[in-house]
Write an enzyme that holds these catalytic residues in place. Structure first.
Site, PDB file in Angstrom:
ATOM      1  N   CYS A 123      -5.482 -17.471 -35.370  1.00  0.00           N
ATOM      2  CA  CYS A 123      -4.519 -16.370 -35.485  1.00  0.00           C
ATOM      3  C   CYS A 123      -4.189 -15.822 -34.091  1.00  0.00           C
ATOM      4  CB  CYS A 123      -5.093 -15.284 -36.395  1.00  0.00           C
ATOM      5  SG  CYS A 123      -3.943 -13.949 -36.738  1.00  0.00           S
ATOM      6  N   CYS A 124      -5.209 -15.584 -33.265  1.00  0.00           N
ATOM      7  CA  CYS A 124      -4.953 -15.107 -31.896  1.00  0.00           C
ATOM      8  C   CYS A 124      -4.168 -16.147 -31.103  1.00  0.00           C
ATOM      9  CB  CYS A 124      -6.269 -14.813 -31.169  1.00  0.00           C
ATOM     10  SG  CYS A 124      -6.962 -13.190 -31.500  1.00  0.00           S
ATOM     11  N   CYS A 206      -5.050  -5.512 -32.687  1.00  0.00           N
ATOM     12  CA  CYS A 206      -4.296  -5.507 -33.942  1.00  0.00           C
ATOM     13  C   CYS A 206      -5.052  -4.695 -35.003  1.00  0.00           C
ATOM     14  CB  CYS A 206      -4.125  -6.924 -34.449  1.00  0.00           C
ATOM     15  SG  CYS A 206      -3.164  -7.992 -33.378  1.00  0.00           S
ATOM     16  N   CYS A 209      -8.123  -6.155 -37.008  1.00  0.00           N
ATOM     17  CA  CYS A 209      -9.284  -6.622 -36.237  1.00  0.00           C
ATOM     18  C   CYS A 209      -9.847  -5.548 -35.310  1.00  0.00           C
ATOM     19  CB  CYS A 209      -8.899  -7.841 -35.397  1.00  0.00           C
ATOM     20  SG  CYS A 209      -8.215  -9.182 -36.359  1.00  0.00           S
ATOM     21  N   CYS A 232      -9.713 -12.637 -27.247  1.00  0.00           N
ATOM     22  CA  CYS A 232      -8.608 -13.214 -28.008  1.00  0.00           C
ATOM     23  C   CYS A 232      -8.148 -14.546 -27.450  1.00  0.00           C
ATOM     24  CB  CYS A 232      -7.440 -12.239 -28.068  1.00  0.00           C
ATOM     25  SG  CYS A 232      -6.885 -11.711 -26.456  1.00  0.00           S
TER      26      CYS A 232
HETATM   27 FE1  SF4 Z   1      -4.692 -12.138 -35.400  1.00  0.00          FE
HETATM   28 FE2  SF4 Z   1      -6.596 -10.282 -35.213  1.00  0.00          FE
HETATM   29 FE3  SF4 Z   1      -6.006 -11.856 -33.110  1.00  0.00          FE
HETATM   30 FE4  SF4 Z   1      -4.313  -9.950 -33.927  1.00  0.00          FE
HETATM   31  S1  SF4 Z   1      -6.372  -9.652 -33.049  1.00  0.00           S
HETATM   32  S2  SF4 Z   1      -3.774 -11.994 -33.349  1.00  0.00           S
HETATM   33  S3  SF4 Z   1      -4.582 -10.061 -36.186  1.00  0.00           S
HETATM   34  S4  SF4 Z   1      -6.924 -12.483 -35.091  1.00  0.00           S
END
Ligand code: SF4
Length: 237
Positions: A123-124, A206, A209, A232
């Site tokens: 996701c990151c 985010c 998280c 991240c």
């Molecule tokens: Fe995804 Fe969480 Fe990374 Fe944001 S902080 S990009 S929601 S995994």
């Protein structure tokens, strides 16, 4: 100190020597030096946390040609958007906004809902790292607000380091600042800051998280809490 012009073909040894030279010097001196050498090819990535507030102010003073770039993951806190607006209004900033290739909804359709719960690294990678790499593609200098006291992984971060894979020199003038140093600078200069910092969020990312932390937890323990993940993927050098 006589310094060679910085360019994309600096070796890591060149950068290490410069880092050693700047280690005892003030943050402003490093930012000024980097501005002189990189000019408009230096980028400040704005996450609208404490370090961003400080570096926005500092670059307005000594490095006004620095490009300001933000990555809007689509999952930021309302307070983070408010901080952005306040800083833009206060300083008359121009900020380039980069977004992931897919919206949150499109990502859910492709990879399933709440990817951050199952595969936060992926996701990151999609929502932060890919847009960041677009943002710094044409840059030679990348100004960041990371500090040594934030995590054990950052405890030995130098003031300058070559991110060889991305072909950019990271300029990290706040690495030796404490949180107290940061607040003193914010207060002395009347700089707008993210109000989540007043509510137990020393580190802000985010919404899915990031959580507030307790008094005896370290500054980034509210990020990806319980997952073992601490970065991240932006700061790999
Ligand atoms: Fe995804 Fe969480 Fe990374 Fe944001 S902080 S990009 S929601 S995994």
């Amino acid at each position: 100190m006589a310094t060679a012009p910085l360019s994309g073909d600096l070796t890591s040894e060149d950068v290490a020597r410069l880092a050693e030279h700047f280690e005892p010097l003030r943050a402003e001196e490093l930012v000024e030096f980097a501005a002189e050498h990189f000019g408009g090819r230096m980028v400040l990535t704005c996450s609208w946390q404490l370090g961003t507030s400080i570096l926005v102010h500092m670059t307005r003073e000594v490095a006004p040609d620095t490009r300001l770039v933000e990555i809007d993951t689509g999952l930021l806190f309302p307070e983070t958007h408010t901080t952005r607006r306040r800083l833009v209004d206060h300083y008359g900033l121009e900020v380039e906004t980069l977004r992931p290739l897919q919206t949150v909804e499109e990502q859910a359709a492709t990879h399933g809902a709440s990817l951050w719960e199952r595969e936060p690294d992926r996701c990151c990678g999609l929502r932060k790292v890919e847009p960041l790499e677009r943002a710094i593609r044409d840059a030679d200098g990348w100004l960041t607000g990371i500090r040594r006291d934030q995590t054990t992984q950052r405890a030995h971060s130098p003031k300058l380091v070559l991110d060889a894979r991305r072909g950019v020199v990271k300029v990290q003038p706040l690495v030796d600042w404490s949180e107290r140093d940061c607040w003193r600078y914010i207060s002395r200069n009347g700089i707008p800051y993210n109000e989540l910092h007043d509510r137990g969020f020393p580190s802000i990312g985010c919404t899915p998280c990031t959580r507030a932390i307790g008094a005896d937890e370290d500054a980034r323990s509210g990020r990806w809490a319980g997952s073992g993940k601490t970065e991240c993927g932006l700061h790999v050098a």
